[in-house]
Design a protein around this motif. Structure first.
Motif, PDB file in Angstrom:
ATOM      1  N   LEU A 276      -5.701  36.775 -47.252  1.00 31.08           N
ATOM      2  CA  LEU A 276      -4.336  36.262 -47.187  1.00 31.08           C
ATOM      3  C   LEU A 276      -3.975  35.669 -45.831  1.00 31.08           C
ATOM      4  N   GLN A 277      -4.495  36.210 -44.744  1.00 30.80           N
ATOM      5  CA  GLN A 277      -4.127  35.694 -43.427  1.00 30.80           C
ATOM      6  C   GLN A 277      -4.452  34.209 -43.267  1.00 30.80           C
ATOM      7  N   PRO A 278      -5.672  33.769 -43.612  1.00 33.62           N
ATOM      8  CA  PRO A 278      -5.927  32.320 -43.512  1.00 33.62           C
ATOM      9  C   PRO A 278      -5.042  31.502 -44.449  1.00 33.62           C
TER      10      PRO A 278
ATOM     11  N   TYR B 241       8.282  29.011 -43.235  1.00 33.07           N
ATOM     12  CA  TYR B 241       8.001  29.806 -44.422  1.00 33.07           C
ATOM     13  C   TYR B 241       7.047  30.959 -44.110  1.00 33.07           C
ATOM     14  N   ARG B 242       6.057  30.682 -43.268  1.00 30.14           N
ATOM     15  CA  ARG B 242       5.116  31.731 -42.866  1.00 30.14           C
ATOM     16  C   ARG B 242       5.857  32.862 -42.167  1.00 30.14           C
TER      17      ARG B 242
ATOM     18  N   LYS C 256     -13.717  27.398 -55.105  1.00 28.91           N
ATOM     19  CA  LYS C 256     -14.534  26.573 -54.222  1.00 28.91           C
ATOM     20  C   LYS C 256     -14.946  27.450 -53.049  1.00 28.91           C
ATOM     21  N   PRO C 257     -16.215  27.746 -52.919  1.00 28.25           N
ATOM     22  CA  PRO C 257     -16.634  28.631 -51.827  1.00 28.25           C
ATOM     23  C   PRO C 257     -16.262  28.081 -50.455  1.00 28.25           C
ATOM     24  N   TYR C 258     -15.818  28.980 -49.623  1.00 29.22           N
ATOM     25  CA  TYR C 258     -15.539  28.714 -48.201  1.00 29.22           C
ATOM     26  C   TYR C 258     -14.378  27.760 -47.955  1.00 29.22           C
ATOM     27  N   THR C 259     -13.483  27.582 -48.927  1.00 23.99           N
ATOM     28  CA  THR C 259     -12.323  26.722 -48.675  1.00 23.99           C
ATOM     29  C   THR C 259     -11.065  27.537 -48.431  1.00 23.99           C
TER      30      THR C 259
END
Length: 189
Positions: free
Chosen positions: A110-112, A121-122, A185-188
């Motif tokens: 969740l952090q990224p 918003y963050r 999608k891996p690593y996105t």
């Protein structure tokens, strides 16, 4: 021969049964379970209709009884595992399931995802949902109205939900809890 009142009552009962079945089927995917729940709800309605106060909203009460029947179903419903398929599972399956904490894995991601939200918003989401301050306190800290704080948190949640949906596919159990997930999608993320 039936009187007009009896015929009207039967027509209403049949229409109600059709509406309740649609209501249940949208919430319970298994057709046999949905039919059983319909019968349970109708039985409870028939058994307790005399207790209903004269000025009560009949339809609201009927749907409340039906909702409670569905809730009871999910509380008592335990997924069954066939012993015939147990031999098909890998030897380390039980260990993998017991050591894997899906919620912790998702929380770490969740952090990224939060960083992808616009700053205002963050900040609102972090303060309200992660730090647990009330929306009234949030409004004071941000110098905005209470309705503005509520709107900002709601928009932040919607944006985060969109980011998560773009990244991952989730599987849920019968109670709506996250059971598993898979990155699209891996690593996105």
């Amino acid at each position: 021969m039936q009187s007009q009142a009896e015929i009207s009552r039967d027509i209403l009962w049949n229409e109600l049964t059709v509406d309740l079945k649609k209501f249940i089927v949208r919430r319970v995917p298994n057709a046999a379970d949905a039919e059983d729940l319909l019968q349970d709800a109708l039985f409870k309605i028939h058994r307790n209709i005399e207790r209903l106060a004269p000025n009560s909203n009949l339809y609201a009460w009927v749907y409340q009884v039906t909702r409670h029947t569905i809730i009871d179903y999910y509380r008592n419903h335990q997924p069954n595992v066939s012993l015939d398929t147990a031999n098909d599972l890998p030897e380390d399956f039980a260990e993998t399931v017991s050591t894997r904490n899906v919620i912790s894995e998702i929380a770490a991601c969740l952090q990224p995802m939060l960083k992808r939200l616009p700053e205002k918003y963050r900040e609102a989401l972090t303060l309200a949902d992660l730090e647990g301050i009330t929306q009234t306190e949030l409004a004071g800290r941000l110098g905005i109205s209470l309705s503005g704080a509520k709107s900002r948190v709601q928009r932040a949640r919607e944006q985060l939900r969109a980011v998560i949906a773009e990244c991952c596919h989730f599987e849920f159990d019968c109670r709506g809890q996250v059971k598993d997930y898979q990155c699209k999608k891996p690593y996105t993320c």
